[in-house]
Structures are given as structure tokens and as C-alpha cells.
Design an enzyme around this catalytic site. Structure first.
Site, short mmCIF file in Angstrom:
data_model
loop_
_atom_site.label_atom_id
_atom_site.label_comp_id
_atom_site.label_asym_id
_atom_site.label_seq_id
_atom_site.Cartn_x
_atom_site.Cartn_y
_atom_site.Cartn_z
N GLY A 15 0.82 -1.22 0.00
CA GLY A 15 0.00 0.00 0.00
C GLY A 15 0.85 1.26 0.00
O GLY A 15 0.59 2.20 -0.75
N GLU A 34 10.97 2.86 5.86
CA GLU A 34 10.80 1.40 5.97
C GLU A 34 11.79 0.88 7.00
O GLU A 34 12.99 1.10 6.89
CB GLU A 34 11.02 0.73 4.60
N THR A 41 5.51 -7.05 3.37
CA THR A 41 5.19 -8.46 3.64
C THR A 41 5.05 -9.26 2.35
O THR A 41 5.62 -10.35 2.22
CB THR A 41 3.87 -8.54 4.43
N CYS A 42 4.29 -8.74 1.41
CA CYS A 42 3.99 -9.52 0.20
C CYS A 42 5.26 -9.97 -0.51
O CYS A 42 5.42 -11.14 -0.84
CB CYS A 42 3.12 -8.68 -0.74
N CYS A 47 3.14 -13.26 -0.02
CA CYS A 47 2.67 -13.83 -1.29
C CYS A 47 3.77 -14.39 -2.19
O CYS A 47 3.66 -15.52 -2.67
CB CYS A 47 1.93 -12.78 -2.12
N LYS A 50 5.98 -17.27 -0.75
CA LYS A 50 5.02 -18.37 -0.54
C LYS A 50 4.73 -19.08 -1.85
O LYS A 50 4.80 -20.30 -1.96
CB LYS A 50 3.76 -17.79 0.10
N TYR A 179 -5.78 -19.39 5.68
CA TYR A 179 -5.11 -19.73 4.42
C TYR A 179 -3.60 -19.89 4.57
O TYR A 179 -3.01 -20.76 3.93
CB TYR A 179 -5.49 -18.74 3.31
N ILE A 180 -2.99 -19.14 5.48
CA ILE A 180 -1.52 -19.26 5.61
C ILE A 180 -1.16 -20.64 6.17
O ILE A 180 -0.25 -21.31 5.68
CB ILE A 180 -0.96 -18.11 6.48
N GLU A 183 -1.71 -23.25 3.41
CA GLU A 183 -0.71 -23.19 2.34
C GLU A 183 0.60 -23.81 2.79
O GLU A 183 1.22 -24.59 2.06
CB GLU A 183 -0.51 -21.72 1.91
N ARG A 200 -8.51 -24.98 16.22
CA ARG A 200 -9.47 -24.97 17.34
C ARG A 200 -10.93 -25.07 16.89
O ARG A 200 -11.79 -25.51 17.63
CB ARG A 200 -9.27 -23.75 18.21
N ARG A 206 -12.34 -21.05 8.01
CA ARG A 206 -13.53 -20.33 8.48
C ARG A 206 -13.81 -19.14 7.57
O ARG A 206 -12.89 -18.47 7.12
CB ARG A 206 -13.28 -19.84 9.91
N ASP A 304 -3.19 -3.58 5.53
CA ASP A 304 -3.50 -4.48 6.65
C ASP A 304 -3.63 -3.76 7.99
O ASP A 304 -4.30 -4.26 8.89
CB ASP A 304 -2.39 -5.54 6.79
N THR A 312 -2.91 -8.19 -0.77
CA THR A 312 -2.04 -7.25 -1.46
C THR A 312 -2.78 -6.36 -2.48
O THR A 312 -2.62 -5.13 -2.44
CB THR A 312 -0.89 -8.01 -2.13
N HIS A 437 -13.16 -26.06 -24.30
CA HIS A 437 -13.10 -27.49 -24.04
C HIS A 437 -11.78 -28.08 -24.54
O HIS A 437 -11.31 -27.67 -25.60
CB HIS A 437 -14.26 -28.17 -24.78
N GLU A 442 -14.55 -24.72 -17.84
CA GLU A 442 -15.80 -24.79 -18.60
C GLU A 442 -16.98 -25.25 -17.74
O GLU A 442 -18.13 -24.97 -18.05
CB GLU A 442 -15.66 -25.70 -19.82
C1 LIG Z 1 2.61 -15.75 4.56
C2 LIG Z 1 1.73 -14.75 3.87
C3 LIG Z 1 1.21 -15.03 2.63
C4 LIG Z 1 0.39 -14.11 1.98
N1 LIG Z 1 -0.10 -14.44 0.76
C5 LIG Z 1 -0.90 -13.57 0.09
C6 LIG Z 1 -1.39 -13.88 -1.19
O1 LIG Z 1 -1.12 -14.95 -1.73
N2 LIG Z 1 -2.16 -12.96 -1.81
C7 LIG Z 1 -2.46 -11.75 -1.24
O2 LIG Z 1 -3.15 -10.93 -1.87
N3 LIG Z 1 -2.02 -11.44 0.00
C8 LIG Z 1 -1.24 -12.32 0.67
N4 LIG Z 1 -0.76 -11.99 1.91
C9 LIG Z 1 -1.18 -10.71 2.53
C10 LIG Z 1 -0.35 -9.53 2.01
O3 LIG Z 1 1.02 -9.81 2.17
C11 LIG Z 1 -0.74 -8.26 2.75
O4 LIG Z 1 -2.13 -8.08 2.66
C12 LIG Z 1 -0.04 -7.03 2.17
O5 LIG Z 1 1.34 -7.17 2.20
C13 LIG Z 1 -0.48 -5.78 2.95
O6 LIG Z 1 0.21 -4.66 2.49
P1 LIG Z 1 0.45 -3.40 3.44
O7 LIG Z 1 0.99 -2.34 2.57
O8 LIG Z 1 -0.75 -3.15 4.22
O9 LIG Z 1 1.54 -3.87 4.50
P2 LIG Z 1 2.92 -4.62 4.36
O10 LIG Z 1 3.15 -5.15 3.01
O11 LIG Z 1 2.98 -5.54 5.50
O12 LIG Z 1 3.98 -3.45 4.56
C14 LIG Z 1 4.12 -2.76 5.76
C15 LIG Z 1 5.57 -2.32 5.89
O13 LIG Z 1 5.67 -1.36 6.92
C16 LIG Z 1 6.89 -1.56 7.61
N5 LIG Z 1 6.74 -0.91 8.92
C17 LIG Z 1 5.91 -1.25 9.94
N6 LIG Z 1 6.00 -0.35 10.93
C18 LIG Z 1 6.90 0.59 10.53
C19 LIG Z 1 7.41 1.78 11.12
N7 LIG Z 1 6.98 2.22 12.31
N8 LIG Z 1 8.34 2.49 10.45
C20 LIG Z 1 8.79 2.08 9.22
N9 LIG Z 1 8.34 0.95 8.63
C21 LIG Z 1 7.39 0.23 9.26
C22 LIG Z 1 7.02 -3.07 7.66
O14 LIG Z 1 8.36 -3.46 7.86
C23 LIG Z 1 6.52 -3.45 6.27
O15 LIG Z 1 7.56 -3.52 5.32
C24 LIG Z 1 0.10 -12.88 2.60
C25 LIG Z 1 0.61 -12.58 3.86
C26 LIG Z 1 1.41 -13.50 4.49
C27 LIG Z 1 1.97 -13.17 5.85
#
Ligand SMILES: Cc1cc2nc3c(=O)[nH]c(=O)nc-3n(C[C@H](O)[C@H](O)[C@H](O)COP(=O)(O)OP(=O)(O)OC[C@H]3O[C@@H](n4cnc5c(N)ncnc54)[C@H](O)[C@@H]3O)c2cc1C
Length: 460
Positions: A15, A34, A41-42, A47, A50, A179-180, A183, A200, A206, A304, A312, A437, A442
Site C-alpha cells: 500500500g 521502511e 510483507t507480500c 505472497c 510463498k 489460508y496461511i 498453504e 481450534r 472459516r 493491513d 495485497t 473445451h 468450462e
Molecule cells: C505468509 C503470507 C502469505 C500471503 N499471501 C498472500 C497472497 O497470496 N495474496 C495476497 O493478496 N495477499 C497475501 N498476503 C497478505 C499480504 O502480504 C498483505 O495483505 C499485504 O502485504 C499488505 O500490504 P500493506 O501495505 O498493508 O503492508 P505490508 O506489506 O505488511 O507493509 C508494511 C511495511 O511497513 C513496515 N513498517 C511497519 N511499521 C513501521 C514503522 N513504524 N516504520 C517504518 N516501517 C514500518 C514493515 O516493515 C513493512 O515492510 C500474505 C501474507 C502473508 C503473511
């Protein structure tokens, strides 16, 4: 004099990066902080890595299935350290690509944790420097939450560490039913680990359609994953060869690795939100309106950390819409309905729209179409597996309100079906669409017989 910017973004994940780039494109001066690695995370531990591990795990079935098609595959050997090293190389490449995208957009990147000092000031903890900002965007994402304190919790890993294990565990116990958890259960199972999944609730996944949950569970069990429901892990003890894990029903397992995937919490701790009056909801997520604006008008939050739909593409869309709204003069609300999504379990799940239960709660009449069939590839491979597909239709309007699938390529298929659902296509439109087909997809346009019909009056 502190540096001054139009926008300070905290967190360079899905984001934050998108918002920073688009805002800079509108001419705003932008700084992004950062604390870990650019990409979030992604890219770094979600993502992308993974899916690379999922690809690796699926070769196991490919090698086995090849025999039925005439191939002789010599004893296939798998090397975990090679996979992890190659995955790390790809992640580093992507991280560099994200950084140069930001550079090209003239966004200044601070490799530091950032906290809010006062409503218009952010402090970079690495240097102590402060930056004045007209607008602040909080895009700090979420982090794994391992649940209540239990004995031995320090031995438990989360998805973060699972990506960097030195070796493939011979036996792993995973707690969680989302899902995590599923997977990783599929990844480790296909790579050869003995996998026990503890959850649980009464069934995995769910919030998904009940037929999907039941079908996936059966398929995962067929592949040798032991699924234990209505239990929780009560203690983890380090023993000579691994860890002894106790469950609430007093059963215990000895495994080499214990992983919890029991949920994620928004990253809000220590950010200074209370000081400036940014309101949090019950789950600790930042409260925002349709434009991602918080209770403090010049502070926004996306992704998130707002705990809306934690995916993502959603975080990216929210970040983009924020930049359009605040810097592009185009107020852009976010529509969180009918978001297609996949679970990269084995087999895969693809889903969009309402579950049957949700449709019954919201509509007066619901028609269900569903099919279970042997995928064509399984005829020659001899693999014991079935694909499941289901359409949930509003019986009053004929609109398809939900599509669900468990089977190979479900994620790819549901992405396209998602367009039809977003366009409010009717079952009659699905019927008019000529089939491709022979494919699995399909089936979504050839289901003619209603499996069941439900009406509110009959139910009452
Ligand atoms: C194992 C796993 C698998 C996933 N698989 C999928 C998938 O297949 N498809 C999908 O759509 N989504 C998937 N997701 C979810 C997806 O990764 C998140 O929804 C997405 O990354 C959210 O983006 P964001 O920008 O909100 O935060 P993030 O991508 O988490 O980025 C937040 C960033 O902020 C930084 N940060 C935090 N606090 C501070 C601070 N105070 N100062 C400076 N930096 C800071 C963190 O280090 C991080 O880099 C998965 C998540 C996980 C954990």
C-alpha cells in the site's frame, strides 16, 4: 529546520509504495520510511516467497503423475537450501526493483523505523531526524500473532521464520486453519514432511463456503496431512530430538518444528497514534472511512493496518485511491465487495462473492449449482483427487452472487470469473457463454441442473 514534505508514508509495503509513487507523480514531495525491507510483507515474507515455495512443492506430484503419461522419471531429489537460496535471490531482485521504482518517482526513502511525534511531525529513529509533513499515510501492515501465552511459546515459529528454515523439517505441526496455515501445510507435505494441522474450530478455512471447506479438508487428508480440529496447542517442550507438543485433549506429538499461523495483528504499537488522536477499532486496527481517512483529517491509513480485507491487491488499490483523492483531486472511495481470492493450498481454492450461507442470510431465494469431478489429468495419472465447483445464484434475479472452486488452477480461473461477478452477470449469461473445451473452467458455464433451491418462506 526539519525537512518538510507534502506526504510522509510510514511503511514501504504494497500500500505504502503505491501511494508514495502515485502521489509523487501528482507533484507531491514524498518521503517513505521502511524499518525492515522495501517491498513489505507480500514481497519479502508473504505472497511472493510463498508462491515460489508452492511451485517447488508441486513438482512432487508432477514427477509422480508423469508415469501414467509414459515418462520414466529417475528418483527425484529435493534440496531445501537450494530452494531457499534461489528464493532469497529473487526476493532481493524484487526489493531492488521496488527501491529503484521509488527512486525514479523521486520519492525519498529512509531506511528507518518512523514514529509520529506530533500531528505533523514524524521522527526517524535510525537518525533521530524529524520531518514535517502536510499529510501522513500509515501503511505499516500487520505481523503474526501467536495467540495466548503458553509454556514453550518461544520455540514456536511463524510464517516469517518458515521462509528461512535452515533445513526441511521431517515432521512439522502447524496450528491454524486459515489460508496461511493451509498453504504451508501443503508446501511441507508435498516436499516430504510429515504434517499435522491443529485447529481450534470445527473445520478449516472459516469464512469460506462450507462445501469448499469440507472438500478441501478431504483432499488434504487424502494427501496425508493429519488434520486435528477442535483442539489447541497447550504446551511446547524442547526434547532431545525436536519438540513435544501437547494438545488440549492431552494427545501429544513429537515433531521437529512447530509453526503457528493463528492470525495477524495490525502494526500500530509504539507508532504514537494515541498522542495525536488517531482512533483504533476493537481489533487494534486503525479506523478509516471509505477514503482511508482516519479520525485525524490529514492522517490516512491503508492496507493491513486497517484490517479491512487483508490482501495485497486491496492494499495497493487503497494506496492508489488515497493518492488520487488527496493529491490528484479525484476523490476515490474503495469498493470492497466481490473480491476474488485464492488459497494456494494443495489443491488450490478460488472464490469470489457470497458463500451459500451468506446468500441465505441476505437473499429471499438461493439456487445452488455444483459439481464434483475427476480432473482429466487424473485419468491417466491415476491420482485420487476430485475438483469441486459451485455457483451460488440469487433465485429472484438470476444473478450469480458467488463462485467457488477447489482444484488445479482455481486461482487463475476465479480471477476471470470475478469479472463476470463484478459485472453482475446472471446465470443465463454464464449459460450463454460457450465453453472452452476440454478445461476445468468450462464447468462454470455448463452447470445446468440445480443441486438445490432454498427460499426464505420455506425455511421459516
Ligand atoms: C505468509 C503470507 C502469505 C500471503 N499471501 C498472500 C497472497 O497470496 N495474496 C495476497 O493478496 N495477499 C497475501 N498476503 C497478505 C499480504 O502480504 C498483505 O495483505 C499485504 O502485504 C499488505 O500490504 P500493506 O501495505 O498493508 O503492508 P505490508 O506489506 O505488511 O507493509 C508494511 C511495511 O511497513 C513496515 N513498517 C511497519 N511499521 C513501521 C514503522 N513504524 N516504520 C517504518 N516501517 C514500518 C514493515 O516493515 C513493512 O515492510 C500474505 C501474507 C502473508 C503473511
Amino acid at each position: 529546520m526539519p525537512k518538510e514534505v507534502d506526504l510522509f508514508v510510514i511503511g514501504a509495503g504494497s500500500g505504502g509504495v503505491r501511494a508514495a509513487r502515485i502521489a509523487a507523480g501528482y507533484g507531491a514531495s514524498v518521503m517513505i520510511a521502511e524499518e525492515y525491507r522495501v517491498g513489505g510483507t507480500c514481497v519479502i515474507r508473504g505472497c511472493v516467497p510463498k508462491k515460489l515455495l508452492v511451485y517447488a512443492s508441486r513438482f512432487a506430484d508432477e514427477f509422480e503423475d508423469a508415469a501414467g503419461f509414459g515418462w520414466t522419471v529417475p528418483d527425484a531429489k529435493f534440496d531445501w537450501p537450494t530452494l531457499i537460496a534461489n528464493k532469497d535471490r529473487e526476493i532481493a531482485r524484487l526489493e531492488a526493483a521496488y527501491s529503484s521504482t521509488l527512486e525514479r518517482a523521486k520519492v525519498s526513502v529512509a531506511k528507518s523505523r518512523a514514529v509520529i511525534e506530533d500531528p505533523h511531525t514524524v521522527r526517524l529513529l535510525a537518525t533521530g531526524e524529524t520531518v514535517r509533513a502536510k499529510h501522513i499515510l500509515i501503511a505499516t501492515g500487520g505481523a503474526p500473532h501467536n495467540g495466548a501465552e503458553i509454556a514453550g511459546l518461544q520455540h514456536v515459529i511463524s510464517s516469517n521464520e518458515a521462509f528461512d528454515l535452515k533445513e526441511l523439517p521431517r515432521r512439522i505441526l502447524i496450528q491454524g486453519g486459515g489460508y496461511i496455515a493451509l498453504e504451508f501445510a501443503g508446501i511441507f507435505n508435498r516436499l516430504g514432511s510429515e504434517v499435522t494441522l491443529v485447529y481450534r474450530g470445527d473445520n478449516i478455512l472459516r469464512g469460506f463456503d462450507d462445501d469448499v471447506r469440507a472438500h478441501l479438508r478431504g483432499e488434504m487428508e487424502k494427501r496425508g496431512i493429519k488434520i486435528v480440529t477442535k483442539q489447541i496447542v497447550t504446551a511446547v517442550e524442547k526434547v532431545e530430538h525436536g519438540f513435544c507438543v501437547d494438545l488440549s485433549d492431552h494427545e501429544s506429538f513429537t515433531v521437529d518444528q512447530v509453526m503457528f499461523a493463528t492470525g495477524r495483528r495490525p502494526n500500530v504499537k509504539g507508532l504514537g497514534l494515541e498522542k495525536v488522536g488517531v482512533r483504533l477499532g476493537e481489533t487494534g486496527a486503525i479506523e478509516v472511512d471509505r477514503f482511508s481517512q482516519t479520525s485525524v483529517p490529514h492522517i490516512y491509513a491503508v492496507g493491513d493496518v486497517t484490517d479491512r480485507v487483508n490482501l495485497t491487491p486491496v492494499a495497493i488499490r487503497e494506496g492508489h485511491a488515497f493518492a488520487d483523492t488527496v493529491f490528484g483531486g479525484k476523490p476515490t472511495p474503495i469498493d470492497h465487495t466481490d473480491i476474488a481470492t485464492a488459497v494456494f493450498s494443495e489443491p488450490e481454492v478460488g472464490t469470489v462473492g457470497l458463500t451459500e450461507a451468506e446468500a441465505r442470510a441476505q437473499l429471499a431465494r438461493v439456487d445452488i449449482y455444483k459439481t464434483v469431478f475427476r480432473p482429466m489429468k487424473a485419468t491417466l495419472s491415476g491420482r485420487d483427487t476430485r475438483t469441486f465447483m459451485k455457483l451460488v445464484v440469487d433465485g429472484s434475479t438470476d444473478r450469480v452472487v458467488g463462485c467457488h472452486m477447489v482444484g488445479p488452477d482455481a486461482g487463475e480461473i476465479i480471477q476471470m470469473v470475478g469479472i463476470a461477478v463484478k459485472l453482475k452477470a446472471k446465470k443465463a449469461d454464464f449459460d450463454l457463454t460457450m465453453a472452452v473445451h476440454p478445461t476445468a473452467g468450462e464447468e462454470f458455464v455448463t452447470m445446468r441442473e440445480k443441486a438445490s433451491s432454498w427460499t426464505r418462506e420455506a425455511a421459516e
